[in-house]
Write a protein that holds these residues in place. Structure first.
Motif, PDB file in Angstrom:
ATOM      1  N   LEU A  24       0.847  -1.191   0.000  1.00  0.00           N
ATOM      2  CA  LEU A  24       0.000   0.000   0.000  1.00  0.00           C
ATOM      3  C   LEU A  24       0.880   1.237   0.000  1.00  0.00           C
ATOM      4  CD1 LEU A  24      -2.992   0.949   0.163  1.00  0.00           C
ATOM      5  CD2 LEU A  24      -2.646   1.151   2.651  1.00  0.00           C
ATOM      6  N   ILE A  25       0.719   2.062  -1.033  1.00  0.00           N
ATOM      7  CA  ILE A  25       1.455   3.311  -1.142  1.00  0.00           C
ATOM      8  C   ILE A  25       0.597   4.407  -0.526  1.00  0.00           C
ATOM      9  CG2 ILE A  25       2.774   4.788  -2.694  1.00  0.00           C
ATOM     10  CD1 ILE A  25       3.416   1.727  -2.876  1.00  0.00           C
ATOM     11  N   ILE A  26       1.148   5.102   0.450  1.00  0.00           N
ATOM     12  CA  ILE A  26       0.383   6.132   1.154  1.00  0.00           C
ATOM     13  C   ILE A  26       1.187   7.426   1.228  1.00  0.00           C
ATOM     14  CG2 ILE A  26      -0.843   4.427   2.549  1.00  0.00           C
ATOM     15  CD1 ILE A  26       0.991   5.263   4.913  1.00  0.00           C
ATOM     16  N   GLY A  27       0.528   8.496   1.681  1.00  0.00           N
ATOM     17  CA  GLY A  27       1.197   9.755   1.960  1.00  0.00           C
ATOM     18  C   GLY A  27       1.459   9.893   3.444  1.00  0.00           C
ATOM     19  N   ASN A  28       1.783  11.103   3.868  1.00  0.00           N
ATOM     20  CA  ASN A  28       2.003  11.370   5.291  1.00  0.00           C
ATOM     21  C   ASN A  28       0.750  11.008   6.084  1.00  0.00           C
ATOM     22  OD1 ASN A  28       3.432  13.253   3.468  1.00  0.00           O
ATOM     23  ND2 ASN A  28       4.408  13.995   5.344  1.00  0.00           N
ATOM     24  N   LYS A  29       0.923  10.347   7.192  1.00  0.00           N
ATOM     25  CA  LYS A  29      -0.236   9.944   7.994  1.00  0.00           C
ATOM     26  C   LYS A  29      -0.912  11.136   8.663  1.00  0.00           C
ATOM     27  CE  LYS A  29       1.161   5.192   8.597  1.00  0.00           C
ATOM     28  NZ  LYS A  29       2.001   4.260   9.317  1.00  0.00           N
ATOM     29  N   GLU A  51       3.924  -1.397   3.676  1.00  0.00           N
ATOM     30  CA  GLU A  51       3.597   0.012   3.525  1.00  0.00           C
ATOM     31  C   GLU A  51       4.774   0.762   2.919  1.00  0.00           C
ATOM     32  OE1 GLU A  51       3.818   3.550   6.702  1.00  0.00           O
ATOM     33  OE2 GLU A  51       2.312   2.037   7.190  1.00  0.00           O
ATOM     34  N   VAL A  52       4.500   1.576   1.910  1.00  0.00           N
ATOM     35  CA  VAL A  52       5.487   2.495   1.350  1.00  0.00           C
ATOM     36  C   VAL A  52       4.913   3.896   1.483  1.00  0.00           C
ATOM     37  CG1 VAL A  52       6.729   3.239  -0.709  1.00  0.00           C
ATOM     38  CG2 VAL A  52       6.412   0.792  -0.269  1.00  0.00           C
ATOM     39  N   ARG A  53       5.632   4.754   2.154  1.00  0.00           N
ATOM     40  CA  ARG A  53       5.167   6.113   2.423  1.00  0.00           C
ATOM     41  C   ARG A  53       5.894   7.092   1.510  1.00  0.00           C
ATOM     42  NH1 ARG A  53       6.075   9.981   6.913  1.00  0.00           N
ATOM     43  NH2 ARG A  53       7.896   8.705   7.375  1.00  0.00           N
ATOM     44  N   VAL A  54       5.132   7.841   0.735  1.00  0.00           N
ATOM     45  CA  VAL A  54       5.664   8.883  -0.129  1.00  0.00           C
ATOM     46  C   VAL A  54       5.341  10.224   0.520  1.00  0.00           C
ATOM     47  CG1 VAL A  54       5.594   9.957  -2.405  1.00  0.00           C
ATOM     48  CG2 VAL A  54       5.337   7.476  -2.199  1.00  0.00           C
ATOM     49  N   LEU A  55       6.341  10.989   0.854  1.00  0.00           N
ATOM     50  CA  LEU A  55       6.118  12.268   1.526  1.00  0.00           C
ATOM     51  C   LEU A  55       5.475  13.266   0.574  1.00  0.00           C
ATOM     52  CD1 LEU A  55       9.464  12.587   3.527  1.00  0.00           C
ATOM     53  CD2 LEU A  55       7.289  11.553   4.243  1.00  0.00           C
ATOM     54  N   LEU A  56       4.465  13.957   1.058  1.00  0.00           N
ATOM     55  CA  LEU A  56       3.723  14.913   0.244  1.00  0.00           C
ATOM     56  C   LEU A  56       4.423  16.260   0.203  1.00  0.00           C
ATOM     57  CD1 LEU A  56       0.131  14.115   1.577  1.00  0.00           C
ATOM     58  CD2 LEU A  56       1.278  13.143  -0.432  1.00  0.00           C
ATOM     59  N   ASP A  57       4.121  17.023  -0.838  1.00  0.00           N
ATOM     60  CA  ASP A  57       4.600  18.403  -0.990  1.00  0.00           C
ATOM     61  C   ASP A  57       6.115  18.516  -1.058  1.00  0.00           C
ATOM     62  OD1 ASP A  57       1.951  19.043  -0.876  1.00  0.00           O
ATOM     63  OD2 ASP A  57       2.030  20.100   1.035  1.00  0.00           O
ATOM     64  N   GLN A  58       6.751  17.497  -1.572  1.00  0.00           N
ATOM     65  CA  GLN A  58       8.197  17.548  -1.800  1.00  0.00           C
ATOM     66  C   GLN A  58       8.460  17.756  -3.294  1.00  0.00           C
ATOM     67  OE1 GLN A  58      10.072  17.387   1.112  1.00  0.00           O
ATOM     68  NE2 GLN A  58       8.023  17.282   2.016  1.00  0.00           N
ATOM     69  N   SER A  59       9.653  18.154  -3.626  1.00  0.00           N
ATOM     70  CA  SER A  59       9.968  18.433  -5.028  1.00  0.00           C
ATOM     71  C   SER A  59       9.847  17.192  -5.910  1.00  0.00           C
ATOM     72  CB  SER A  59      11.377  19.013  -5.146  1.00  0.00           C
ATOM     73  OG  SER A  59      12.343  18.094  -4.645  1.00  0.00           O
ATOM     74  N   ASP A  60      10.027  16.018  -5.317  1.00  0.00           N
ATOM     75  CA  ASP A  60       9.978  14.784  -6.108  1.00  0.00           C
ATOM     76  C   ASP A  60       8.748  13.933  -5.810  1.00  0.00           C
ATOM     77  OD1 ASP A  60      10.674  14.131  -3.542  1.00  0.00           O
ATOM     78  OD2 ASP A  60      12.343  12.822  -4.092  1.00  0.00           O
ATOM     79  N   GLU A 227       8.193  14.829   9.447  1.00  0.00           N
ATOM     80  CA  GLU A 227       8.124  15.526   8.172  1.00  0.00           C
ATOM     81  C   GLU A 227       6.855  16.393   8.121  1.00  0.00           C
ATOM     82  OE1 GLU A 227       9.782  11.406   7.882  1.00  0.00           O
ATOM     83  OE2 GLU A 227       7.792  12.212   8.362  1.00  0.00           O
ATOM     84  N   THR A 228       6.923  17.466   7.349  1.00  0.00           N
ATOM     85  CA  THR A 228       5.767  18.325   7.161  1.00  0.00           C
ATOM     86  C   THR A 228       5.452  18.433   5.672  1.00  0.00           C
ATOM     87  OG1 THR A 228       7.135  20.320   7.060  1.00  0.00           O
ATOM     88  CG2 THR A 228       6.271  19.670   9.233  1.00  0.00           C
ATOM     89  N   ALA A 229       4.237  18.862   5.385  1.00  0.00           N
ATOM     90  CA  ALA A 229       3.814  19.128   4.015  1.00  0.00           C
ATOM     91  C   ALA A 229       3.426  20.608   3.957  1.00  0.00           C
ATOM     92  CB  ALA A 229       2.647  18.232   3.630  1.00  0.00           C
ATOM     93  N   PRO A 230       4.321  21.468   3.530  1.00  0.00           N
ATOM     94  CA  PRO A 230       4.098  22.914   3.623  1.00  0.00           C
ATOM     95  C   PRO A 230       2.795  23.394   2.992  1.00  0.00           C
ATOM     96  CG  PRO A 230       6.383  22.450   3.061  1.00  0.00           C
ATOM     97  CD  PRO A 230       5.655  21.142   3.000  1.00  0.00           C
ATOM     98  N   LYS A 231       2.444  22.867   1.828  1.00  0.00           N
ATOM     99  CA  LYS A 231       1.214  23.322   1.180  1.00  0.00           C
ATOM    100  C   LYS A 231      -0.007  22.947   2.002  1.00  0.00           C
ATOM    101  CE  LYS A 231       3.020  23.133  -3.554  1.00  0.00           C
ATOM    102  NZ  LYS A 231       2.895  22.479  -4.883  1.00  0.00           N
ATOM    103  N   HIS A 232       0.027  21.759   2.611  1.00  0.00           N
ATOM    104  CA  HIS A 232      -1.098  21.354   3.445  1.00  0.00           C
ATOM    105  C   HIS A 232      -1.204  22.243   4.678  1.00  0.00           C
ATOM    106  CE1 HIS A 232      -1.019  17.824   0.901  1.00  0.00           C
ATOM    107  NE2 HIS A 232      -2.109  17.381   1.475  1.00  0.00           N
TER     108      HIS A 232
END
Length: 238
Positions: A24-29, A51-60, A227-232
Motif C-alpha cells: 500500500l502506497i500512502i502519503g504522510n499519515k 507500507e510504502v510512504r511517499v512524503l507529500l509536498d516535496q519536489s519529487d 516531516e511536514t507538508a508545507p502546502k497542506h
C-alpha cells in the motif's frame, strides 16, 4: 506490517513493492485522509501488507507517485501485477479477496447502505475537505466553519445517526467495525482537530472510532511523524 520510505534507489524500491503480497502506497499519515481509509481497513481486518510512504509536498513527490500509478495520487495498492489507485476500489478489491473477513456488513440492507454512505463520502463533502483539511497534529477549534463545511457536518451527522440507530446498535455504524467506519475515520480526525460539537451519541461514536486499535495506531504514527507538508499546512484556516 513493514514500513518503507522511498530512497534514491527508486527502481529497487519499486521492484520490492512488486513482490508477491500486497503493498500500500500512502502519503504522510498526518495529512493524507485518503491513505488513511484503506490502511485502517487493512489493519483492522488483519490483512498483511507492506507500507510504502511517499512524503507529500516535496519536489519529487509527483515523480515518486508516478512510479506506482499514472493518476498521480495516493493511496495505491499493488497486488502482484495488479495496480489499484482509488481508495474505494481498493476496499472493494480487498472485500472480494478476503470474503471471510466480512469487511462489509453481512446483512443485505446494511451492506447496501454502507456502500451508499461510502460512495457519498467518496464523491461529496467538498466543503469539509476544502475548509477543514485533515491535520491530526493541529488543534484548531472553531476554525473552518464556512457555510459549506457546516452543511457537510450536518449531513454527516444525519448519516451517522441513521446508521447507528438502524444497524449500529450503539457500536460502530453497522454494528461491527466495517469499511464504512474506516471510510469515516478521517472525518472523525477532522472533527477532533476543529473541535466540532456533536450530539452525545455521535461524540461517543467518534471516541469509539479513535479507540479502535487500527485507528489509534494510525494516530500514534501520525503524531510521531517529523516531516511536514508545507502546502497542506498553508491551507489550514486562520
Amino acid at each position: 506490517m513493514q514500513t518503507t520510505i522511498l530512497d534514491p534507489s527508486l527502481t529497487q524500491t519499486l521492484a520490492a513493492a512488486r513482490e508477491p503480497g500486497l503493498t500500500l502506497i500512502i502519503g504522510n499519515k498526518n495529512y493524507s485522509s485518503w491513505s488513511m481509509r484503506p490502511w485502517v481497513a487493512m489493519t483492522a481486518f488483519g490483512i498483511p501488507f507492506q507500507e510504502v510512504r511517499v512524503l507529500l509536498d516535496q519536489s519529487d513527490t509527483a515523480t515518486k507517485i508516478a512510479e506506482y500509478s499514472a493518476c498521480g495520487r495516493v493511496p495505491v495498492l499493488l497486488a502482484g501485477e495488479i495496480t489499484i489507485w482509488d481508495s474505494l476500489a481498493i476496499c472493494e478489491y480487498l472485500a472480494e479477496q478476503f470474503p471471510d473477513k466480512h469487511m462489509w456488513p453481512q446483512d443485505v440492507a446494511a451492506r447496501a447502505m454502507a456502500r451508499c454512505v461510502c460512495a457519498e463520502m467518496h464523491s461529496g463533502f467538498t466543503g469539509l475537505r476544502t475548509d477543514m483539511s485533515m491535520n491530526i497534529k493541529a488543534k484548531l477549534p472553531g476554525r473552518g466553519r464556512t457555510a459549506a463545511a457546516q452543511a457537510d457536518i450536518g449531513r454527516i451527522s444525519e448519516i451517522w445517526e441513521e446508521c447507528l440507530s438502524r444497524f449500529g446498535h450503539h457500536q460502530f455504524l453497522f454494528g461491527d467495525f466495517s469499511i464504512a467506519d474506516a471510510y469515516f475515520a478521517p472525518v472523525v480526525m477532522r472533527f477532533r482537530t476543529y473541535g466540532v460539537s456533536l450530539a452525545p451519541a455521535l461524540n461517543a461514536y467518534c471516541e469509539r472510532v479513535q479507540a479502535h486499535p487500527a485507528v489509534a495506531r494510525w494516530i500514534a504514527e501520525a503524531l510521531a511523524e517529523t516531516e511536514t507538508a508545507p502546502k497542506h499546512d498553508a491551507e489550514l484556516p486562520d
